[in-house]
Design a protein around this motif. Sequence first.
Motif, short mmCIF file in Angstrom:
data_model
loop_
_atom_site.label_atom_id
_atom_site.label_comp_id
_atom_site.label_asym_id
_atom_site.label_seq_id
_atom_site.Cartn_x
_atom_site.Cartn_y
_atom_site.Cartn_z
N ASN A 25 0.83 -1.21 0.00
CA ASN A 25 0.00 0.00 0.00
C ASN A 25 0.87 1.25 0.00
O ASN A 25 0.62 2.19 -0.77
N PHE A 26 1.87 1.28 0.87
CA PHE A 26 2.75 2.45 0.94
C PHE A 26 3.55 2.64 -0.34
O PHE A 26 3.79 3.76 -0.77
N ILE A 27 3.94 1.53 -0.95
CA ILE A 27 4.73 1.62 -2.18
C ILE A 27 3.87 2.13 -3.35
O ILE A 27 4.29 2.99 -4.12
N LEU A 28 2.65 1.61 -3.47
CA LEU A 28 1.80 1.94 -4.63
C LEU A 28 0.89 3.15 -4.41
O LEU A 28 0.34 3.68 -5.37
N MET A 29 0.73 3.57 -3.16
CA MET A 29 -0.20 4.66 -2.87
C MET A 29 0.24 5.98 -3.51
O MET A 29 -0.59 6.72 -4.04
N PHE A 30 1.50 6.26 -3.50
CA PHE A 30 1.94 7.57 -3.98
C PHE A 30 1.89 7.69 -5.50
O PHE A 30 1.36 8.67 -6.02
N PRO A 31 2.36 6.70 -6.25
CA PRO A 31 2.25 6.87 -7.70
C PRO A 31 0.83 6.66 -8.24
O PRO A 31 0.44 7.31 -9.21
N LEU A 32 0.04 5.79 -7.60
CA LEU A 32 -1.27 5.44 -8.16
C LEU A 32 -2.45 5.93 -7.32
O LEU A 32 -3.60 5.68 -7.68
N LYS A 33 -2.19 6.57 -6.20
CA LYS A 33 -3.21 7.07 -5.28
C LYS A 33 -4.13 5.95 -4.81
O LYS A 33 -3.67 4.89 -4.44
N HIS A 34 -5.46 6.16 -4.84
CA HIS A 34 -6.37 5.13 -4.33
C HIS A 34 -6.38 3.87 -5.20
O HIS A 34 -6.67 2.79 -4.71
N ALA A 35 -6.03 4.01 -6.46
CA ALA A 35 -5.95 2.81 -7.32
C ALA A 35 -4.80 1.91 -6.86
O ALA A 35 -4.88 0.69 -6.99
N GLY A 36 -3.75 2.50 -6.30
CA GLY A 36 -2.64 1.72 -5.77
C GLY A 36 -3.06 0.88 -4.58
O GLY A 36 -2.61 -0.26 -4.41
N LEU A 37 -3.96 1.42 -3.75
CA LEU A 37 -4.47 0.65 -2.61
C LEU A 37 -5.28 -0.54 -3.10
O LEU A 37 -5.15 -1.65 -2.57
#
Length: 142
Positions: A25-37
């Motif tokens: 979640n922390f890795i993908l949250m910043f580049p993809l925002k809620h889609a990363g979660l």
Amino acid sequence: FYAAKDTKTPVKIAAAMCASNVVLNFILMFPLKHAGLALSTSICSGLQFVVVLRILLKRFPDIRISGMKNNLIKIISISAILFVSVYSISKLWIIHGLVNYLIKSAVLISVWALLFAVLGFVFKLEYWSDFSNKICKKLMKK
């Protein structure tokens, strides 16, 4: 696992996947925002399924999963069709305002449900006839 009196293994796997989910979640949250979660949760859930299934098959080699493979392929196909369809409609339908957003959401959910029903019938999902029969019976009672 429960039938084999081993409830610890799935709990350990679930805990490890929850920890992996938090990290991802922390890795993908910043580049993809809620889609990363959402992507992180999907990846970890899929990975948990694979790990549990492999351990289960290793411990109980007599379990047959051929029917599960066919159903899984059908479900993945239906999911891909649903995603492309609803995503395309969503991107084509540009809206402004809360009321329009709520209408758009209701329409997209309705399209998704109708398309899922049709695709479930077309792909002949194993449980689909049972599900549709139960729904028809409940509707007929009323």
